[in-house]
Design a protein around this motif. Structure first.
Motif, PDB file in Angstrom:
ATOM      1  N   ALA A  13      13.915 -14.400  15.161  1.00  0.00           N
ATOM      2  CA  ALA A  13      13.998 -15.216  13.950  1.00  0.00           C
ATOM      3  C   ALA A  13      13.441 -14.485  12.733  1.00  0.00           C
ATOM      4  CB  ALA A  13      13.246 -16.532  14.153  1.00  0.00           C
ATOM      5  N   ASN A  14      12.669 -13.417  12.982  1.00  0.00           N
ATOM      6  CA  ASN A  14      12.076 -12.675  11.872  1.00  0.00           C
ATOM      7  C   ASN A  14      12.973 -11.548  11.363  1.00  0.00           C
ATOM      8  OD1 ASN A  14       9.770 -14.274  12.100  1.00  0.00           O
ATOM      9  ND2 ASN A  14       8.803 -12.842  13.552  1.00  0.00           N
ATOM     10  N   LEU A  15      14.218 -11.489  11.828  1.00  0.00           N
ATOM     11  CA  LEU A  15      15.116 -10.417  11.410  1.00  0.00           C
ATOM     12  C   LEU A  15      15.330 -10.421   9.897  1.00  0.00           C
ATOM     13  CD1 LEU A  15      16.857  -8.081  12.436  1.00  0.00           C
ATOM     14  CD2 LEU A  15      18.755  -9.708  12.656  1.00  0.00           C
ATOM     15  N   PHE A  16      15.240 -11.617   9.303  1.00  0.00           N
ATOM     16  CA  PHE A  16      15.406 -11.736   7.861  1.00  0.00           C
ATOM     17  C   PHE A  16      14.341 -10.936   7.103  1.00  0.00           C
ATOM     18  CE2 PHE A  16      13.460 -14.070   4.326  1.00  0.00           C
ATOM     19  CZ  PHE A  16      14.450 -13.955   3.368  1.00  0.00           C
ATOM     20  N   HIS A  17      13.126 -10.827   7.679  1.00  0.00           N
ATOM     21  CA  HIS A  17      12.035 -10.175   6.973  1.00  0.00           C
ATOM     22  C   HIS A  17      12.235  -8.667   6.842  1.00  0.00           C
ATOM     23  CE1 HIS A  17      10.061 -14.048   7.750  1.00  0.00           C
ATOM     24  NE2 HIS A  17       9.247 -13.726   6.750  1.00  0.00           N
ATOM     25  N   MET A  18      13.103  -8.083   7.686  1.00  0.00           N
ATOM     26  CA  MET A  18      13.363  -6.649   7.542  1.00  0.00           C
ATOM     27  C   MET A  18      14.010  -6.371   6.191  1.00  0.00           C
ATOM     28  SD  MET A  18      15.213  -3.998  10.148  1.00  0.00           S
ATOM     29  CE  MET A  18      16.811  -4.794  10.080  1.00  0.00           C
ATOM     30  N   SER A  19      14.960  -7.217   5.804  1.00  0.00           N
ATOM     31  CA  SER A  19      15.596  -7.059   4.497  1.00  0.00           C
ATOM     32  C   SER A  19      14.609  -7.328   3.369  1.00  0.00           C
ATOM     33  CB  SER A  19      16.791  -8.006   4.377  1.00  0.00           C
ATOM     34  OG  SER A  19      17.726  -7.770   5.415  1.00  0.00           O
ATOM     35  N   LEU A  20      13.815  -8.373   3.529  1.00  0.00           N
ATOM     36  CA  LEU A  20      12.843  -8.710   2.486  1.00  0.00           C
ATOM     37  C   LEU A  20      11.845  -7.577   2.280  1.00  0.00           C
ATOM     38  CD1 LEU A  20      11.121 -12.140   1.997  1.00  0.00           C
ATOM     39  CD2 LEU A  20       9.750 -10.076   1.940  1.00  0.00           C
ATOM     40  N   LEU A  21      11.285  -7.054   3.376  1.00  0.00           N
ATOM     41  CA  LEU A  21      10.262  -6.008   3.266  1.00  0.00           C
ATOM     42  C   LEU A  21      10.862  -4.704   2.732  1.00  0.00           C
ATOM     43  CD1 LEU A  21       8.280  -6.667   6.564  1.00  0.00           C
ATOM     44  CD2 LEU A  21       7.597  -7.253   4.241  1.00  0.00           C
ATOM     45  N   ALA A  22      12.067  -4.364   3.194  1.00  0.00           N
ATOM     46  CA  ALA A  22      12.701  -3.129   2.725  1.00  0.00           C
ATOM     47  C   ALA A  22      13.008  -3.217   1.235  1.00  0.00           C
ATOM     48  CB  ALA A  22      13.969  -2.847   3.522  1.00  0.00           C
ATOM     49  N   VAL A  35       0.830  -1.209   0.000  1.00  0.00           N
ATOM     50  CA  VAL A  35       0.000   0.000   0.000  1.00  0.00           C
ATOM     51  C   VAL A  35       0.863   1.257   0.000  1.00  0.00           C
ATOM     52  CG1 VAL A  35      -1.662   1.337   1.343  1.00  0.00           C
ATOM     53  CG2 VAL A  35      -1.990  -1.120   1.049  1.00  0.00           C
ATOM     54  N   PHE A  36       1.823   1.311   0.913  1.00  0.00           N
ATOM     55  CA  PHE A  36       2.632   2.525   1.034  1.00  0.00           C
ATOM     56  C   PHE A  36       3.597   2.687  -0.135  1.00  0.00           C
ATOM     57  CE2 PHE A  36       1.114   2.321   5.388  1.00  0.00           C
ATOM     58  CZ  PHE A  36       0.915   3.663   5.685  1.00  0.00           C
ATOM     59  N   ALA A  37       4.104   1.585  -0.708  1.00  0.00           N
ATOM     60  CA  ALA A  37       4.953   1.703  -1.885  1.00  0.00           C
ATOM     61  C   ALA A  37       4.154   2.206  -3.078  1.00  0.00           C
ATOM     62  CB  ALA A  37       5.590   0.351  -2.215  1.00  0.00           C
ATOM     63  N   PHE A  38       2.913   1.748  -3.204  1.00  0.00           N
ATOM     64  CA  PHE A  38       2.058   2.207  -4.295  1.00  0.00           C
ATOM     65  C   PHE A  38       1.668   3.674  -4.130  1.00  0.00           C
ATOM     66  CE2 PHE A  38      -2.255   2.658  -6.142  1.00  0.00           C
ATOM     67  CZ  PHE A  38      -1.916   2.455  -7.469  1.00  0.00           C
ATOM     68  N   VAL A  39       1.488   4.091  -2.898  1.00  0.00           N
ATOM     69  CA  VAL A  39       1.054   5.468  -2.633  1.00  0.00           C
ATOM     70  C   VAL A  39       2.225   6.436  -2.674  1.00  0.00           C
ATOM     71  CG1 VAL A  39       0.127   6.995  -0.856  1.00  0.00           C
ATOM     72  CG2 VAL A  39      -1.007   4.834  -1.349  1.00  0.00           C
ATOM     73  N   GLY A  40       3.317   6.113  -1.947  1.00  0.00           N
ATOM     74  CA  GLY A  40       4.399   7.073  -1.755  1.00  0.00           C
ATOM     75  C   GLY A  40       5.653   6.827  -2.545  1.00  0.00           C
ATOM     76  N   GLY A  41       5.756   5.725  -3.269  1.00  0.00           N
ATOM     77  CA  GLY A  41       6.945   5.483  -4.061  1.00  0.00           C
ATOM     78  C   GLY A  41       8.023   4.728  -3.310  1.00  0.00           C
ATOM     79  N   ALA A  42       9.239   4.774  -3.870  1.00  0.00           N
ATOM     80  CA  ALA A  42      10.339   3.963  -3.341  1.00  0.00           C
ATOM     81  C   ALA A  42      10.753   4.411  -1.951  1.00  0.00           C
ATOM     82  CB  ALA A  42      11.528   4.026  -4.305  1.00  0.00           C
ATOM     83  N   ALA A  43      10.815   5.715  -1.706  1.00  0.00           N
ATOM     84  CA  ALA A  43      11.282   6.207  -0.405  1.00  0.00           C
ATOM     85  C   ALA A  43      10.350   5.768   0.715  1.00  0.00           C
ATOM     86  CB  ALA A  43      11.408   7.728  -0.442  1.00  0.00           C
ATOM     87  N   ILE A  44       9.042   6.000   0.530  1.00  0.00           N
ATOM     88  CA  ILE A  44       8.071   5.627   1.556  1.00  0.00           C
ATOM     89  C   ILE A  44       7.988   4.107   1.666  1.00  0.00           C
ATOM     90  CG2 ILE A  44       5.651   5.766   2.251  1.00  0.00           C
ATOM     91  CD1 ILE A  44       7.081   8.377   2.534  1.00  0.00           C
ATOM     92  N   GLY A  45       8.010   3.385   0.529  1.00  0.00           N
ATOM     93  CA  GLY A  45       7.905   1.924   0.574  1.00  0.00           C
ATOM     94  C   GLY A  45       9.057   1.289   1.318  1.00  0.00           C
ATOM     95  N   GLY A  61       8.973  -2.174  -5.298  1.00  0.00           N
ATOM     96  CA  GLY A  61       7.583  -1.803  -5.589  1.00  0.00           C
ATOM     97  C   GLY A  61       7.439  -0.310  -5.855  1.00  0.00           C
ATOM     98  N   GLY A  62       8.152   0.514  -5.073  1.00  0.00           N
ATOM     99  CA  GLY A  62       8.085   1.955  -5.318  1.00  0.00           C
ATOM    100  C   GLY A  62       8.694   2.342  -6.642  1.00  0.00           C
ATOM    101  N   LEU A  63       9.791   1.663  -7.033  1.00  0.00           N
ATOM    102  CA  LEU A  63      10.416   1.977  -8.322  1.00  0.00           C
ATOM    103  C   LEU A  63       9.529   1.565  -9.495  1.00  0.00           C
ATOM    104  CD1 LEU A  63      14.106   0.917  -7.588  1.00  0.00           C
ATOM    105  CD2 LEU A  63      13.191   3.242  -7.732  1.00  0.00           C
ATOM    106  N   LEU A  64       8.729   0.506  -9.302  1.00  0.00           N
ATOM    107  CA  LEU A  64       7.828   0.043 -10.355  1.00  0.00           C
ATOM    108  C   LEU A  64       6.420   0.620 -10.205  1.00  0.00           C
ATOM    109  CD1 LEU A  64       8.894  -3.722 -10.468  1.00  0.00           C
ATOM    110  CD2 LEU A  64       9.592  -1.880 -12.006  1.00  0.00           C
TER     111      LEU A  64
END
Length: 827
Positions: free
Chosen positions: A256-265, A229-239, A271-274
């Motif tokens: 154990a979820n530390l890996f997801h920070m890299s994935l989500l970022a 949602v936020f990548a679609f609304v605000g672009g790469a910086a916000i996403g 998503g923001g670039l596209l």
């Protein structure tokens, strides 16, 4: 199953779906029902309970509950009536984890309520909520660890960490919760506010840790949905920012979820670039990020599970109503929706301002009419009333104590009234009674005729003073009416200027950029603000302006495109680092005016009674004015100089020329009891079409030289200040390039005393001059008049102006350009 139920409840109550046309009536009724105050309050209570339940379950670092006390503190401060529901929801959420967490939540919240009551009673005006939260969490956590494991530095450290987190969370909740629950007329959110809202949403999402929906983690689905949602609304910086924040909160909930920070970022960035690919492009960014991080990352879950979670998040994102996303985008700076919302807000402010200005304009116009409506009574009735009032005052001083009062004013009323009226008219005409017949009749009729004549003389003087005062009052009313009417017109024009829309010119910007590129000029940005004839306003940023390309190339090219002369108005650096420059282009004046003047005082003295001024006004107008004060010397100079200064200030305010002259006339006529008159010779030249208005008030003729022809321009208005209601005759002339305009005072025109036909002589002198330089013409004319007149017998002033076409410094460069398409689009 619990995750499935919770998700369904959230999706059904978070917004109002818009049904199809067959259900439009039902939709309107549902919306009207849900917009009722009682229903709104019930919805808010539901959301507070749901958020409280999830925050009660939100565990950080395996055994810390830093969200319980901050949420209760913010609810007590923000909406005290809903605090009890928040408290019960926090307890219920903590109870779903374990009895130990429930006991801690109950103890911490009760401790906070007690401390809050004590601190509020001691210092009711101070806002110590964050400090109270810190003390509460530190005390309760340290006590709990000490009871379970005994006193230790590790327990103190854990208590300090949780208390610090609770303090920060309290500040974040104070900023985010009111924004989410209150509809404020706020045009945009700051980046700090956006991050605070994301942290709050991620904190609530932490309450879903451990929930599974067909072996899919609910928290990961929600996290990826937020990133989409936020990548679609605000672009790469916000996403990417949202991905980092949400991933960080998830990793705090479970290391154990530390890996997801890299994935989500990474997914938020892609998503923001596209984003230009709409929803599909953002979804592709998340899929690519999940696939890459799943194949090469050291994650705990399999790639298939991760892709399925991404698929569910994408499905929810694709079915999200467009109105919801647009509503979020209105608060994010830099989005098109935010720009539209900001334009609507600015348009509303503009319309309100214009409306107030129009109200003031109507107010001033109404006041002007009230001052203009001087009571125009019948002169006969007014004169009769004045005679009756006059005779009543005379008889009060003479007949009131006379023993024959009854006989004169009762038995012989008509005869007495006639004699008194004749006496009043005789004294008013001759200042005394010289008519022998009237004197004989008055002597035979009245025993106090001498006293009556003296009383009549005294009252006649009072009547003259009252008439003069009444005349000044009427003139003052007329002056105020003219000024108010002029101000009303200026404010009306100002309101129209405020309401004038700025048009968008995307097509023209593209065409200009393409033409400049063909000409070899590297243009980074082109912004067209106005293409109105004579009011062009274009800004552009070029890579370099080392060789003055803006003036040499771009301005002539724009002149060729727009079919009018364009010049560089302003130049400034576009950035501190590079050589890019911002250039502002605007319409040049079609004509330019060059002036010259010559002046001398009577007898060669220092102070002249004449004053003159040449001034460039706004809206492309140029004014030349000469004022000749009555007489010579300092007093005449002050009179004429005041006339010129008043004229300059009034014209620069935007008031019409005729109204300005009438106002000056009223001011000069009222301010002094002495007879001090001034002439005014004013010319207003339009710099776009060379049309001229000549306004002459008591001034002598002006002369217009065009080639070998000389034309005299004159008008028959009386001087300023001589009469109260001056009528200004306006003479219109169309000037041409190369014309010479000669204005002069009476000292120049009447200087040669031995010349009988001065008009013909002046035309001949001007025609014989071989030069077209304004200053040389003024000097030669002054010298010729002084020689012909044998000296300086009066104040002399001559002002000369030459009108020429404006010639640009650089010639037009012809280029291949679609002129017809541009003209059509600009129209």
């Amino acid at each position: 199953m619990l995750g499935r139920l919770t998700y369904r409840a959230t999706s059904q109550t978070s917004a109002i779906p818009i049904p199809n046309k067959p259900f439009s009536r039902l939709s309107k009724r549902m919306v009207a029902f849900l917009e009722k105050p009682s229903v709104k309050d019930a919805k808010r209570t539901f959301w507070i309970i749901l958020i409280g339940f999830l925050l009660g379950r939100a565990v950080i670092l395996m055994h810390l509950l830093p969200f319980v006390v901050p949420f209760l503190a913010v609810m007590l401060h923000w909406q005290k009536s809903k605090a009890k529901w928040a408290l019960l929801a926090l307890w219920a959420g903590a109870a779903t984890i374990s009895i130990t967490f429930a006991a801690y939540a109950i103890g911490a919240t009760m401790t906070y309520l007690i401390l809050h009551r004590i601190i509020t009673a001691m210092r009711p005006q101070s806002n110590l909520i964050p400090l109270t939260v810190f003390i509460t969490v530190a005390t309760v956590r340290f006590s709990t660890i000490s009871i379970q494991e005994g006193f230790s530095s590790y327990g103190a450290m854990i208590a300090g960490v949780e208390a610090g987190l609770a303090l920060v969370v309290t500040l974040i909740f104070f900023q985010s919760i009111p924004i989410l629950f209150e509809r404020k007329n706020k045009m945009s959110l700051r980046h700090e506010e956006i991050v605070s809202i994301v942290i709050f949403l991620a904190s609530v999402m932490t309450g879903t840790v451990g929930w599974l929906l067909y072996n899919l983690s609910v928290e990961f689905i929600i996290a990826r949905y937020l990133v989409l949602v936020f990548a679609f609304v605000g672009g790469a910086a916000i996403g990417s920012t949202v991905g980092v924040v949400v991933g960080l909160i998830l990793s705090l909930a479970n290391v154990a979820n530390l890996f997801h920070m890299s994935l989500l970022a990474f997914s938020g960035l892609l998503g923001g670039l596209l984003k230009e690919g709409k929803k599909i492009g953002v979804c592709m960014g998340l899929l690519i990020g999940t696939g890459l991080m799943g194949m090469y990352g050291d994650n705990q879950s399999t790639l298939s599970i991760s892709m399925m979670e991404t698929g569910v998040a994408i499905a929810i994102f694709l079915v999200t109503p467009k109105k919801w996303i647009e509503h979020i985008a209105r608060y994010i700076p830099g989005t098109a929706e935010h720009a539209v919302e900001q334009q609507q807000y600015l348009r509303k402010i503009r319309d309100l301002t214009a409306g107030k200005v129009e109200q003031f304009s109507r107010l001033f116009y109404t006041l002007s009419n009230s001052f203009s409506d001087v009571s125009a009574e019948d002169p006969g009735k007014e004169q009769g009333r004045d005679v009756d009032l006059f005779l009543s005052k005379v008889t009060e001083k003479t007949c009131q104590t006379c023993m024959k009062k009854h006989q004169c004013w009762t038995r012989k009323f008509s005869e007495t009234y006639n004699i008194m009226e004749r006496t009043m008219q005789e004294v008013e005409t001759n200042n005394d009674v010289h008519d022998r017949r009237l004197m004989s009749d008055l002597h035979n009729h009245c025993i106090k005729h001498d006293k009556v004549i003296r009383a009549v003389k005294d009252e006649i003087g009072q009547i003259h003073a009252n008439k003069q005062l009444r005349k000044q009052i009427i003139e003052s009313r007329r002056l105020v009416a003219d000024q108010l009417r002029g101000v009303s017109k200026v404010m009306e024009d100002f309101a129209k200027d405020i309401q004038r829309e700025q048009k968008t010119h995307e097509l023209q910007e593209e065409q200009i950029s393409r033409s400049l590129t063909k000409a070899g000029v590297e243009v980074e940005q082109v912004e067209v603000y106005s293409l109105d004839n004579g009011n062009v306003d274009i800004e552009m940023i070029i890579s370099h302006n080392e060789y003055n390309e803006g003036e040499k190339v771009i301005a002539p090219l724009l002149s060729h495109i727009l079919k009018e002369t364009i010049v560089v108005k302003h130049t400034e650096k576009a950035s501190l680092a590079g050589g890019a420059e911002r250039l502002v282009f605007g319409s040049a004046k079609q004509y330019v005016v060059s002036t010259g003047a010559s002046q001398t005082a009577k007898g060669g003295k220092w102070i002249s009674g004449d004053s003159y001024s040449t001034m460039e006004l706004g809206a492309g107008k140029y004014a030349l004015a000469i004022s000749d004060g009555m007489g010579n010397g300092k007093r005449a100079h002050l009179e004429s100089n005041d006339t010129i200064e008043l004229l300059k200030n009034i014209l620069r305010s935007g008031i019409e020329e005729t109204v300005a002259i009438k106002s000056i006339n009223s001011v000069l006529a009222l301010r002094s009891e002495e007879e001090m008159f001034s002439t005014l010779d004013l010319v207003m030249i339009d710099m776009q079409d060379a049309s001229a208005k000549f306004l002459k008030v008591g001034s002598i003729p002006s002369f217009l030289k065009r080639g070998r022809q000389v034309k005299m321009i004159e008008s028959g208005n009386l001087p300023i200040g001589m009469i109260t209601d001056v009528e200004v005759d306006v003479v219109n002339e169309q000037l041409k390039s190369g014309d010479l305009l000669i204005m002069m005072s009476d000292g120049i025109f009447d200087g040669p005393a031995n010349i009988e036909n001065r008009e013909v002589w002046m035309k001949r002198v001007i025609n014989e001059m071989k030069t077209n330089d304004p200053q040389e013409v003024a000097d030669l004319l002054m010298e010729r008049v002084i020689r012909e007149g044998g000296g300086i017998h009066d104040d002399m002033t001559v002002v000369v102006a030459r009108i020429d076409h404006h010639l640009p410094k650089w010639a037009t460069i012809p280029v291949a350009f679609e002129e017809k398409a541009f003209a059509k689009s600009s129209s």
